[in-house]
Design a protein around this motif. Structure first.
Motif: not given
Ligand code: FAD
Length: 419
Positions: A38, A169, A252-254, A364, A366, A397, A402, A404, A407
């Motif tokens: 999105r 966390y 993989s979205s919430p 975030w 989170y 996540e 949560s 990298i 996931c």
């Molecule tokens: C401040 C901060 C610091 C962090 N530090 C670390 C770190 O140092 N090391 C580490 O390993 N992890 C860290 N993390 C955590 C890590 O970034 C996340 O765990 C990881 O990005 C989760 O991946 P994900 O793909 O599950 O979710 P996300 O990264 O949240 O990706 C989900 C995607 O889905 C998209 N989406 C949501 N809804 C829709 C929809 N309806 N249609 C289309 N797309 C949609 C979103 O836009 C997003 O791009 C940190 C996070 C934050 C916020």
């Protein structure tokens, strides 16, 4: 379940979970994978803007050498990373001065308790590093605080809290031990102790941009999904530009948002309504007299101090002018954004850091998770039991943890198990 490689697969979300799922599917020989995102960029919470020609991190920052699956994926895809020692410090939340965190006695005792925890994991909970939480041991569904009390390892939370609560966390009196130990197993904690980190020249977002370049079909950005209907063994996705038909879909979205745009079943609606999350703020600041150090503020890592700075990340040693300050809210949402901004100013004054400007701030949503009670009552077994029904799969996540690594590892296991 058929496993035809020309099935049309839709992945919602281009964060680490969605991108790695696509990579593993492509590696397996699947030819028709569409990622719908999105936002106007890939990477999700890996988010690396630029200021003054330098990259800074608004989301994820580092990996550790124990991020085996994600580092293997990067090696396969030719994505370069850098080993870096990041100097860390501890600030006192009352005086603002830097402190020695452990006494000498505690230093001796913590080594004994780490060995005890490692032994416990090896003998009683050997599955803790497996992706997901299916059939979680009931001891691990208890809060981390209780887990440490019961196992007589009272110093462990004092060490673990920095890379746990400091990274957004949640609080140990509320969070099930299964989450804490899945991410912060002993070898990963040793990486933190040894300051043995991995970073990327152009930040964490660049990992997923580079991976996107290696996908046969690129992520489709700025896609607003209006509705998803699953019927007749197909998945119909309605966007602003019409309807698309797929054989399977991976979210993989919430998951707590699915009720807003997917024809969720009663089971899905009910289970996903139990998901809770933290508010994790990141303020990217220009400051005067930075202390040239990244720092934890352990005294702020409890619910009563929600809204205060828990962690700062300073890369001024690399010529970066931005320092980021992280603030954790609380689950009851008693702490507002305004309050966090106010506390930030107070905290920086205490640390004798002069705030010149905030160039970006984000809150975030989170660390999606469920509480101990839900975990004990089999939340994860129920969701895992839904995998594949209505041609639908769940990643992201909430399914593991949560960060990298967790996931990527979960997406890898999902593709292994079901595709
Ligand atoms: C401040 C901060 C610091 C962090 N530090 C670390 C770190 O140092 N090391 C580490 O390993 N992890 C860290 N993390 C955590 C890590 O970034 C996340 O765990 C990881 O990005 C989760 O991946 P994900 O793909 O599950 O979710 P996300 O990264 O949240 O990706 C989900 C995607 O889905 C998209 N989406 C949501 N809804 C829709 C929809 N309806 N249609 C289309 N797309 C949609 C979103 O836009 C997003 O791009 C940190 C996070 C934050 C916020």
């Amino acid at each position: 379940m058929s496993k035809s490689l020309d099935e049309k697969i839709c992945i919602v979300g281009s964060g680490p979970s969605g991108m790695s799922a696509a990579w593993y599917l492509q590696k397996k020989g699947y030819t028709d994978i569409t990622i719908l995102e999105r936002l106007d960029r890939v990477g999700g919470k890996c988010n690396t803007p630029k200021f003054d020609g330098k990259y800074y991190e608004m989301g994820a920052v580092i990996a550790l050498p124990t991020y085996y699956k994600s580092l293997a994926l990067m090696d396969e895809a030719g994505i370069e990373y850098i080993h870096k020692k990041i100097v860390g410090n501890y600030f006192d939340n009352n005086t603002g001065k830097s402190i020695n965190y452990f006494t000498e006695d505690e230093m001796r005792e913590i080594k004994v308790q780490i060995a005890k925890l490692q032994n416990l994991i090896e003998t009683k909970y050997p599955d803790i590093k497996n992706p997901g939480h299916e059939k979680v041991h009931l001891d691990l569904a208890d809060t981390f605080e209780n887990f440490c009390i019961k196992n007589e390892i009272p110093l462990i939370p004092k060490l673990w809290v920095n890379p746990y609560t400091g990274y957004g966390y949640g609080y140990f009196n509320l969070v099930p031990a299964a989450y804490v130990l899945q991410y912060l197993d002993v070898p990963t904690m040793m990486g933190f102790i040894n300051k043995d980190f991995i970073v990327w020249k152009e930040g964490t977002e660049s990992i997923w941009n580079q991976l996107n370049a290696k996908l046969n079909k690129k992520v489709r950005l700025c896609t607003h999904i209006k509705n998803i209907i699953r019927k007749n063994n197909k998945v119909y996705v309605y966007t602003d530009f019409g309807m698309e038909e797929y054989d399977k879909i991976i979210f993989s979205s919430p998951l707590q948002d699915l009720k807003d745009y997917v024809d969720t079943t009663e089971d899905e609606t009910n289970l996903f309504s139990k998901i809770t999350y933290m508010e994790f703020y990141n303020f990217a600041c220009l400051v005067e007299n930075s202390r040239n150090t990244s720092a934890y503020v352990p005294g702020n890592m409890m619910q009563s101090r929600a809204g205060h700075v828990v962690f700062s990340y300073d890369r001024t040693d690399e010529g970066n002018s931005i320092i980021t300050f992280n603030i954790l809210g609380d689950q009851n949402e008693k702490v507002t954004s305004d309050m966090c901004r106010e506390y930030l100013e107070e905290d920086l004054e205490l640390y004798n850091i002069h705030l010149k400007d905030v160039v970006m701030h984000k809150c975030w949503r989170y660390f999606p998770h469920v509480n101990s009670q839900q975990m004990k009552h089999g939340w994860y077994d129920k969701v895992e039991g839904l995998q594949g029904q209505k041609n639908t799969y769940y990643a992201g996540e909430i399914m593991s943890f949560s960060d990298i690594e967790e996931c990527v590892a979960y997406s890898n296991s999902l593709v292994d198990r079901f595709f």
